[in-house]
Design a protein around this motif. Structure first.
Motif, short mmCIF file in Angstrom:
data_model
loop_
_atom_site.label_atom_id
_atom_site.label_comp_id
_atom_site.label_asym_id
_atom_site.label_seq_id
_atom_site.Cartn_x
_atom_site.Cartn_y
_atom_site.Cartn_z
N SER A 1 0.83 -1.20 0.00
CA SER A 1 0.00 0.00 0.00
C SER A 1 0.87 1.25 0.00
O SER A 1 2.06 1.19 0.31
CB SER A 1 -0.92 0.02 1.23
N GLU A 2 0.24 2.33 -0.33
CA GLU A 2 0.87 3.63 -0.15
C GLU A 2 0.83 3.95 1.34
O GLU A 2 -0.01 3.40 2.08
CB GLU A 2 0.12 4.70 -0.95
N PRO A 3 1.69 4.84 1.82
CA PRO A 3 1.64 5.22 3.23
C PRO A 3 0.28 5.83 3.61
O PRO A 3 -0.35 6.52 2.81
CB PRO A 3 2.75 6.27 3.36
N TYR A 4 -0.16 5.52 4.80
CA TYR A 4 -1.40 6.06 5.35
C TYR A 4 -1.19 6.28 6.85
O TYR A 4 -0.27 5.71 7.45
CB TYR A 4 -2.58 5.11 5.09
N LEU A 5 -2.03 7.11 7.43
CA LEU A 5 -1.92 7.37 8.86
C LEU A 5 -2.77 6.38 9.64
O LEU A 5 -3.95 6.18 9.34
CB LEU A 5 -2.37 8.79 9.19
N GLU A 6 -2.17 5.76 10.63
CA GLU A 6 -2.86 4.89 11.57
C GLU A 6 -2.55 5.45 12.95
O GLU A 6 -1.38 5.47 13.36
CB GLU A 6 -2.36 3.45 11.43
N ASP A 7 -3.55 5.96 13.62
CA ASP A 7 -3.37 6.60 14.92
C ASP A 7 -2.33 7.72 14.86
O ASP A 7 -1.55 7.92 15.79
CB ASP A 7 -2.96 5.56 15.98
N GLY A 8 -2.32 8.43 13.73
CA GLY A 8 -1.43 9.57 13.57
C GLY A 8 0.00 9.23 13.20
O GLY A 8 0.85 10.12 13.13
N ILE A 9 0.30 7.96 12.96
CA ILE A 9 1.66 7.51 12.62
C ILE A 9 1.62 6.91 11.21
O ILE A 9 0.77 6.07 10.92
CB ILE A 9 2.17 6.48 13.64
N PRO A 10 2.56 7.31 10.33
CA PRO A 10 2.59 6.75 8.97
C PRO A 10 2.86 5.24 8.97
O PRO A 10 3.81 4.77 9.61
CB PRO A 10 3.73 7.50 8.28
N HIS A 11 2.00 4.51 8.28
CA HIS A 11 2.10 3.05 8.16
C HIS A 11 1.98 2.64 6.69
O HIS A 11 1.51 3.41 5.86
CB HIS A 11 0.94 2.37 8.91
N ILE A 12 2.38 1.40 6.43
CA ILE A 12 2.15 0.77 5.14
C ILE A 12 1.71 -0.67 5.41
O ILE A 12 2.06 -1.26 6.43
CB ILE A 12 3.41 0.76 4.23
N ASP A 13 0.93 -1.22 4.49
CA ASP A 13 0.59 -2.63 4.55
C ASP A 13 1.70 -3.40 3.86
O ASP A 13 2.19 -2.99 2.81
CB ASP A 13 -0.74 -2.91 3.86
N MET A 14 2.08 -4.54 4.45
CA MET A 14 3.12 -5.39 3.87
C MET A 14 2.66 -6.83 3.91
O MET A 14 1.88 -7.22 4.79
CB MET A 14 4.44 -5.21 4.62
N LEU A 15 3.15 -7.62 2.96
CA LEU A 15 2.71 -9.00 2.83
C LEU A 15 3.91 -9.92 2.62
O LEU A 15 4.84 -9.61 1.88
CB LEU A 15 1.79 -9.11 1.61
N LEU A 16 3.86 -11.07 3.30
CA LEU A 16 4.84 -12.13 3.12
C LEU A 16 4.08 -13.36 2.63
O LEU A 16 3.09 -13.76 3.25
CB LEU A 16 5.54 -12.44 4.44
N GLU A 17 4.54 -13.94 1.53
CA GLU A 17 3.88 -15.12 0.99
C GLU A 17 4.75 -16.34 1.21
O GLU A 17 5.98 -16.27 1.09
CB GLU A 17 3.57 -14.91 -0.48
#
Length: 149
Positions: free
Chosen positions: A131-147
């Motif tokens: 994902s693109e960066p987004y704010l989660e509880d005011g802190i920048p996050h990204i979604d990441m995946l391990l297959e």
């Protein structure tokens, strides 16, 4: 140094208190981020943590497929307590958590919400940014995946 892998109902009250205290100390106090720490996911999760001299040193919470994500397990509440940082415990506990999921759960993916500054760390473990960066509880996050390979 002792590694622990416990279901919620296997945790003694003092263990759960120590885990919650470490999580609040790191995520709420250190990061100055008020958020809902008690999110009703602990009860169905596996708590994987390291103690050194009876103190919590590192922690992760493993969420089975279907609890947070429909088609992926998840790893969250990843932390190393301040006094124990710089010893490689974050990498070690993440590798142990990934190994636990692959060996014990029949899933093909592990999804995490990572603070953006940790992208390189999680990428080094095989996670890919989703994902693109987004704010989660005011802190920048990204979604990441391990297959699973």
């Amino acid at each position: 140094m002792e590694w622990h892998v416990k279901k919620f109902n296997e945790l003694l009250p003092q263990d759960m208190y120590a885990l919650l205290k470490a999580r609040v100390d790191v995520f709420v106090v250190e990061q100055n981020c008020p958020y809902h720490e008690l999110d009703d996911l602990d009860q169905a999760s596996i708590h994987y943590y390291l103690t050194i001299n009876d103190e919590i040193a590192a922690n992760v919470r493993l969420l089975p497929e279907g609890l947070k994500y429909e088609k992926a397990a998840s790893i969250g509440r990843v932390l190393v307590v301040k006094d124990f940082r710089g010893n490689g415990y974050a990498r070690t506990i993440m590798l142990k958590a990934i190994d636990y999921i692959w060996k014990n759960w029949h899933v093909n993916q592990i999804k995490i919400q990572a603070q953006t500054y940790l992208n390189e760390f999680y990428s080094s473990l095989g996670f890919c940014q989703q994902s693109e960066p987004y704010l989660e509880d005011g802190i920048p996050h990204i979604d990441m995946l391990l297959e699973r390979k």
